[in-house]
Enzyme design. Structure first.
Site, PDB file in Angstrom:
ATOM      1  N   ARG A 251       7.527 -89.090 -90.491  1.00 29.77           N
ATOM      2  CA  ARG A 251       6.238 -89.371 -90.306  1.00 29.77           C
ATOM      3  C   ARG A 251       6.078 -91.118 -89.966  1.00 29.77           C
ATOM      4  O   ARG A 251       5.793 -91.546 -89.360  1.00 29.77           O
ATOM      5  CB  ARG A 251       7.321 -89.979 -92.179  1.00 29.77           C
ATOM      6  CG  ARG A 251       7.114 -89.495 -93.073  1.00 29.77           C
ATOM      7  CD  ARG A 251       6.945 -89.890 -94.677  1.00 29.77           C
ATOM      8  NE  ARG A 251       5.978 -90.207 -95.165  1.00 29.77           N
ATOM      9  CZ  ARG A 251       5.161 -90.534 -95.868  1.00 29.77           C
ATOM     10  NH1 ARG A 251       6.214 -90.394 -97.295  1.00 29.77           N
ATOM     11  NH2 ARG A 251       4.321 -90.207 -96.673  1.00 29.77           N
TER      12      ARG A 251
ATOM     13  N   GLU B 202       8.814 -95.733 -93.496  1.00 28.82           N
ATOM     14  CA  GLU B 202       9.826 -94.865 -92.504  1.00 28.82           C
ATOM     15  C   GLU B 202       8.909 -95.889 -91.320  1.00 28.82           C
ATOM     16  O   GLU B 202       9.830 -95.614 -90.359  1.00 28.82           O
ATOM     17  CB  GLU B 202       9.805 -93.643 -92.478  1.00 28.82           C
ATOM     18  CG  GLU B 202      10.612 -93.122 -93.196  1.00 28.82           C
ATOM     19  CD  GLU B 202       9.277 -92.881 -94.858  1.00 28.82           C
ATOM     20  OE1 GLU B 202      10.350 -92.560 -96.246  1.00 28.82           O
ATOM     21  OE2 GLU B 202       8.427 -93.560 -94.850  1.00 28.82           O
TER      22      GLU B 202
ATOM     23  N   LYS C 190      10.224 -95.092-117.179  1.00 24.54           N
ATOM     24  CA  LYS C 190      10.713 -93.959-116.045  1.00 24.54           C
ATOM     25  C   LYS C 190      12.279 -93.575-117.552  1.00 24.54           C
ATOM     26  O   LYS C 190      12.572 -94.318-117.831  1.00 24.54           O
ATOM     27  CB  LYS C 190      11.474 -94.236-114.949  1.00 24.54           C
ATOM     28  CG  LYS C 190      10.455 -93.969-114.237  1.00 24.54           C
ATOM     29  CD  LYS C 190      11.593 -93.783-112.710  1.00 24.54           C
ATOM     30  CE  LYS C 190      10.724 -94.072-111.300  1.00 24.54           C
ATOM     31  NZ  LYS C 190      11.935 -94.161-109.815  1.00 24.54           N
TER      32      LYS C 190
END
Length: 647
Positions: free
Chosen positions: A400, A372, A286
């Site tokens: 979700r 979740e 990243k």
């Protein structure tokens, strides 16, 4: 050495990459990285992930025939280089701006975006659907389907459900695992690249196919043993045993920043003629290529505008603390008094403020990853054992886990507390991240307590209220951004369950507001008073249970009752209307106007502009009140100086 001739200006669409040499593609990647950095310095957005996939983006578009070959990006945080290469460079500095490009992939924006993405872990499912549809249609030549998914997204069960299905489907699909954080790979280097190139080559695959056909002549037990031996042999060499067990042909890991490694392997996978799903494992970094991002703890995941030279991000003027910080402060205060309180988040510790809670109570803080569904049921399990779980999840992401909220929490009346950050309209992230459905989808659940504070001080009280609810589930929603600057107590004061409050007394119009829209209601009341219409403003505080006594009082003593919420129709206003209908209030001439979001998705913009588009400003309240009172002729000329709050 003479300066290199810029190449990015010559690339209008990905097909322009396919005539470039490997050396030119490396130069193009350098220019693309610089363009991405410069763009996000102006617009803000998700920089680190995009910098990490520059070479991968170039390689995919150089090798595959996009858009005929379908390229699906998971989440969308990493798609800025993709947008630049796919005909959107001239608009890239409108990224996340009003009327500009979305921060995520969007089907309506480009034919190079075959699937919209903003919530994670969807790419493999969508890609498999495209691959199966391709096979059912019998397309020739067969188009490729490539799904790029980050290692963080692999923590979601949906990704494994899709891989399990893909492994059994025999529909050709290429999944590229972008591993930039988990470090699940063995060391990446020349030997790994060589092995990856070898096992993805036509000669190796032909030999393997021959061996498979020969093995089928063996007794079934020997055939199974031979297949398992081949899978484990490659698994030991490459680390891909898990993916092999799911039915994928594993290739990798390879350096995702080395085009000399990426290009030949991708060509091999492109030309593979089998019906087996393939997983290519690439390792990236990243923030690659931009020193401030590489040195940052969060790798510049999400940034505001910044100085390209120094990396210093633009700072907002000093103001009140954000609702997120206030939530963390309130939860810490409650946890200091109650050792049973624990906090759970799904890969968003800093986004929900639980990083601060974790610093104070590390053993009572749980980040379960992008999962979740698991987070909710995990919290339910803790609640059965006497703990007091606070499940802090953005409103849009709690969607979700709706089945788990119903089945594992609500039906069992378990005291899980849902702290829903980013409720309402959220600005630059647009419709995919708007938390506008929670009132409707939670308010219909039997036994659920649903609260909404009007300001940051009331948020402290919401947390305190949830902490003492130990016989049923509860939820409270609060917006993105700063509070209004109220002085905060050391600890919140619990509310009486299901009781609102009168903020201002009047006699003609009643405005019953939920959440931060209370302050729009107060501004509207000032405007109506200036026109001679005495107005009551009430703060509902609770969507469920409703304060039916307060509602009946407002209905009896006012000509007009207006409700306002920053959620979709079917939420708070609908619940009030249901109550009024059954009590006969409409039979006695009450004029009722429920104000909620319109029946459409609202695009990215500033929060204030989104409220104007939604028709939920103080000016809109005044207009509806005047029309209901029979003064439609002046409703369209309400005072234009009414301020729109920044929540």
């Amino acid at each position: 050495m003479p300066p290199r001739t810029p190449l990015l200006d010559r690339v209008k669409i990905p097909a322009d990459l396919r005539n470039l040499s490997a050396e030119q593609l490396r130069q193009l990647a350098d220019e693309l990285r610089a363009e991405t950095i410069d763009t996000v310095s102006v617009t803000g957005g998700h920089l680190g992930a995009s910098l990490g996939v520059v070479e991968l983006t170039v390689a995919i578009h150089a090798v595959f025939d996009t858009p005929r070959d379908r390229l699906i990006w998971d989440v969308g945080h990493q798609t800025y280089p993709h947008k630049i290469l796919t005909g959107r460079r001239d608009r890239i500095r409108t990224l996340r701006q009003p009327g500009g490009l979305s921060g995520f992939t969007r089907r309506s924006e480009s034919e190079y975006d075959p699937f919209g993405a903003a919530h994670s872990s969807t790419s493999i499912s969508a890609g498999l659907g495209m691959a199966v549809a391709r096979d059912l249609k019998g397309e020739t030549p067969q188009r490729n389907v490539i799904a790029v998914i980050g290692d963080g997204a692999m923590s979601a069960g949906m990704a494994y459900e899709a891989m399990n299905n893909a492994g059994a489907s025999k529909s050709r699909l290429i999944v590229i695992l972008n591993d930039n954080d988990m470090s699940i790979a063995p060391p990446v280097g020349a030997m790994s690249a060589y092995l990856s190139r070898l096992i993805s080559s036509r000669s190796f695959l032909s030999l393997r196919d021959f061996a498979v056909r020969m093995a089928k002549r063996f007794p079934r037990q020997l055939e199974r043993t031979a297949k398992r031996a081949e899978e484990y042999a490659r698994g030991i060499l490459t680390g891909g045993t898990l993916f092999e067990e799911l039915g994928f042909y594993y290739v990798g890991p390879i350096d995702g920043h080395n085009l000399d490694h990426l290009l030949p392997v991708l060509r091999n996978l492109r030309d593979f003629e089998g019906d087996e799903p393939i997983l290519l494992h690439v390792v990236t970094q990243k923030g690659k290529g931009y020193a401030p991002a590489e040195a940052s703890g969060d790798k510049y995941h999400a940034v505001s505008k910044f100085n390209v030279i120094t990396g210093e991000q633009a700072k907002a003027p000093p103001g009140p603390p954000s609702y997120t910080k206030v939530f963390a402060k309130a939860l810490i205060a409650e946890a200091e008094a109650n050792p049973a309180i624990v906090a759970i988040t799904a890969a968003m510790p800093s986004g929900t403020g639980l990083d601060a809670f974790g610093n104070k109570f590390p053993a009572r803080t749980f980040d379960v990853g992008i999962a979740e569904q698991h987070a909710v049921t995990f919290a339910a399990g803790m609640a059965t054992e006497g703990m007091a779980p606070f499940c802090a999840i953005y409103s849009t992401f709690l969607q979700r886990a709706y089945d788990q909220v119903i089945h594992d929490v609500a039906i069992q009346s378990l005291p899980v507390r849902f702290a829903m950050d980013r409720a309402g309209l959220v600005g630059a992230d647009g419709a995919t991240h708007a938390g506008v459905f929670d009132l409707a989808y939670l308010g219909c659940l039997p036994g659920m307590v649903v609260m909404a504070p009007s300001d940051e001080a009331e948020l402290m009280d919401c947390v305190a209220t949830a902490a003492i609810i130990d016989d049923r589930p509860s939820a409270f929603r609060y917006p993105r951004g700063e509070g209004i600057g109220l002085e905060l107590p050391a600890r919140g004061t619990p509310w009486q369950i299901g009781r609102g409050r009168i903020v201002r007394e009047g006699s003609s119009v009643a405005i019953l507001a939920l959440g931060p829209r209370v302050y729009d209601a107060l501004k509207a009341a000032d405007e109506l008073a200036a026109r001679g219409f005495s107005t009551t403003v009430a703060d509902a505080r609770f969507m469920k249970p409703l304060d039916t006594g307060l509602i009946d009082q407002l209905a009896r003593h006012h000509e007009v009752l207006i409700t306002i919420e920053d959620g979709v129709a079917g939420g708070f206003g609908a619940a009030v209307a249901h109550h009024l209908a059954w009590t006969g209030a409409f039979d006695h001439g009450l004029r009722f106007r429920p104000m909620a979001l319109p029946d459409r998705f609202i695009d990215h913009n500033s929060p204030a502009a989104q409220l104007i588009e939604a028709g939920l400003t103080a000016k809109d309240i005044v207009s509806h009140a005047l029309t209901a009172l029979g003064h439609a002729e002046i409703a369209g000329n309400t005072h234009s100086s009414i301020a729109i709050p920044a929540q």
